[in-house]
Design a protein around this motif. Structure first.
Motif, short mmCIF file in Angstrom:
data_model
loop_
_atom_site.label_atom_id
_atom_site.label_comp_id
_atom_site.label_asym_id
_atom_site.label_seq_id
_atom_site.Cartn_x
_atom_site.Cartn_y
_atom_site.Cartn_z
N VAL A 177 32.12 -21.82 -22.30
CA VAL A 177 32.13 -22.02 -20.86
C VAL A 177 32.39 -23.50 -20.59
CG1 VAL A 177 30.77 -21.88 -18.73
CG2 VAL A 177 30.50 -20.13 -20.50
N LEU A 178 33.35 -23.78 -19.69
CA LEU A 178 33.75 -25.15 -19.38
C LEU A 178 33.31 -25.55 -17.99
CD1 LEU A 178 37.43 -25.02 -20.72
CD2 LEU A 178 35.36 -25.70 -21.97
N ALA A 179 33.16 -26.84 -17.77
CA ALA A 179 32.79 -27.35 -16.45
C ALA A 179 33.97 -27.22 -15.51
CB ALA A 179 32.36 -28.81 -16.54
N PRO A 180 33.79 -26.57 -14.35
CA PRO A 180 34.90 -26.41 -13.41
C PRO A 180 35.28 -27.68 -12.69
CG PRO A 180 32.89 -25.54 -12.46
CD PRO A 180 32.56 -25.91 -13.88
N ALA A 181 34.37 -28.65 -12.64
CA ALA A 181 34.62 -29.93 -11.98
C ALA A 181 33.58 -30.93 -12.47
CB ALA A 181 34.56 -29.79 -10.46
N ASP A 182 33.78 -32.19 -12.16
CA ASP A 182 32.81 -33.22 -12.52
C ASP A 182 31.47 -32.93 -11.84
OD1 ASP A 182 34.96 -34.39 -13.76
OD2 ASP A 182 35.03 -36.16 -12.46
N GLY A 183 30.40 -33.42 -12.44
CA GLY A 183 29.10 -33.24 -11.82
C GLY A 183 27.99 -33.78 -12.69
N VAL A 184 26.77 -33.47 -12.28
CA VAL A 184 25.57 -33.88 -13.01
C VAL A 184 24.67 -32.67 -13.18
CG1 VAL A 184 23.52 -35.37 -12.99
CG2 VAL A 184 25.70 -36.23 -12.10
N VAL A 185 24.12 -32.49 -14.36
CA VAL A 185 23.24 -31.35 -14.64
C VAL A 185 21.91 -31.54 -13.90
CG1 VAL A 185 22.01 -30.07 -16.42
CG2 VAL A 185 24.29 -30.98 -16.90
N VAL A 186 21.58 -30.58 -13.04
CA VAL A 186 20.31 -30.65 -12.30
C VAL A 186 19.31 -29.60 -12.78
CG1 VAL A 186 21.26 -31.75 -10.24
CG2 VAL A 186 21.34 -29.25 -10.44
N LEU A 187 19.76 -28.67 -13.60
CA LEU A 187 18.85 -27.70 -14.22
C LEU A 187 19.50 -27.17 -15.49
CD1 LEU A 187 16.74 -24.96 -12.43
CD2 LEU A 187 17.67 -24.60 -14.70
N ALA A 188 18.77 -27.24 -16.59
CA ALA A 188 19.20 -26.67 -17.86
C ALA A 188 17.99 -25.97 -18.44
CB ALA A 188 19.73 -27.75 -18.81
N ALA A 189 17.91 -24.68 -18.25
CA ALA A 189 16.70 -23.92 -18.61
C ALA A 189 16.37 -24.07 -20.08
CB ALA A 189 16.91 -22.44 -18.26
N ASP A 190 15.10 -24.38 -20.34
CA ASP A 190 14.64 -24.50 -21.72
C ASP A 190 14.22 -23.15 -22.30
OD1 ASP A 190 12.50 -24.23 -20.05
OD2 ASP A 190 11.36 -25.93 -20.85
N ARG A 191 14.17 -22.16 -21.42
CA ARG A 191 13.88 -20.78 -21.83
C ARG A 191 14.47 -19.86 -20.77
NH1 ARG A 191 9.25 -22.98 -19.87
NH2 ARG A 191 8.22 -21.92 -18.12
N PRO A 192 14.76 -18.61 -21.14
CA PRO A 192 15.40 -17.70 -20.18
C PRO A 192 14.52 -17.43 -18.97
CG PRO A 192 15.64 -16.88 -22.42
CD PRO A 192 14.66 -18.00 -22.49
N LEU A 193 15.13 -17.45 -17.78
CA LEU A 193 14.44 -17.07 -16.56
C LEU A 193 14.49 -15.55 -16.42
CD1 LEU A 193 15.05 -20.13 -16.15
CD2 LEU A 193 15.24 -19.65 -13.71
#
Length: 267
Positions: A177-193
């Motif tokens: 999966v690739l980034a569709p545009a520039d940005g900043v990560v605001v959530l990266a789950a450490d475990r599945p929701l």
């Protein structure tokens, strides 16, 4: 200068003198605009609209947006510019089934787990990172067969269910999966929701954000700056998913919007 938007593309029907609007105003859609240098405040209906020093800004319309919206600019001298924007309706894919809608889960154990997840997602959406990816032409994060359309909905014996808030791309577990545009990560789950599984959220700036659901792997970290086309994760089937696929959802503030309208037709 006068810009034009709207399904009819009438050069005077949806424009504000001194403000350029590019695109088509429609449910689930996005417009890019430029405000005059003297603009002090910009609002779409009751919500403020961020704009850069060069006057560039973005506005968007929810899947269920009303037929009209008002864009208002207050200039530094107090003068007001205001225009009604006609928002074109869209024909959503509606499927009517003769089965009852499953009741919403409301047991205490589920809610105790889900409420903190929803709070975490809401907090991520509220982060303003100053990213500028919203200015770019978006890319597809994964090329493949579209297996689920934004806005599609089932009606169960006359009772509407929740509509599909993103677009699904069929893929295999582990596909990039690739980034569709520039940005900043605001959530990266450490475990599945519970529902989203391994969830990754990227802020593209000015209230525009992307969410990638059901990932098998997340390759970026919270707070990391992302470049368009960068690998950010891998397709999976975590959370509530019937099989591996990429679910890509987008929002402008609280408005759910159609990624297809930003990325264009699937290559």
């Amino acid at each position: 200068m006068i810009g034009s938007v709207g399904a009819a593309k009438d050069p005077t029907s949806n424009s504000i003198t001194g403000i350029i609007l590019d695109g088509e105003a429609q449910q689930g859609g996005v417009l890019i605009g430029t405000a005059p240098a003297a603009t002090a405040e910009l609002r779409l209906d009751d919500q403020p609209v961020r704009f850069d020093r060069d006057g560039r800004f973005l506005i968007a319309f929810d899947r269920d947006a009303k037929p009209q919206a008002r864009l208002t600019a207050r200039l530094a001298d107090g003068h007001m510019l205001s225009q009604i924007i006609n928002v074109a309706p869209r024909a959503w894919r509606i499927e009517r089934v003769n089965t009852a809608l499953r009741p919403v889960r409301d047991n205490k154990a589920y809610l105790a787990l889900r409420r903190p997840e929803l709070a975490r997602i809401a907090a991520a959406r509220s982060v303003d990172t100053g990213a500028t990816g919203w200015r770019q032409r978006f890319l597809w994060p994964r090329v493949g067969r579209i297996s689920g359309l934004f806005g599609s909905q089932r009606v169960y014996q006359g009772v509407p269910g929740a509509y599909h808030g993103g677009i699904d791309v069929a893929a295999l577990t582990g596909d990039t999966v690739l980034a569709p545009a520039d940005g900043v990560v605001v959530l990266a789950a450490d475990r599945p929701l519970t529902l989203e599984g391994n969830l990754l959220m990227i802020d593209h700036g000015h209230g525009l954000s992307s969410a990638f659901l059901h990932l098998s792997r997340i390759d970026v970290k919270l707070g990391q700056s992302i470049r368009q086309g960068q690998r950010i994760g891998a397709v999976g089937a975590t959370g509530r998913a019937t099989g591996p696929h990429l679910h890509w959802g987008m929002r402008w503030n609280e408005a759910r919007i159609d990624p297809l309208l930003l990325a264009g037709p699937m290559p």
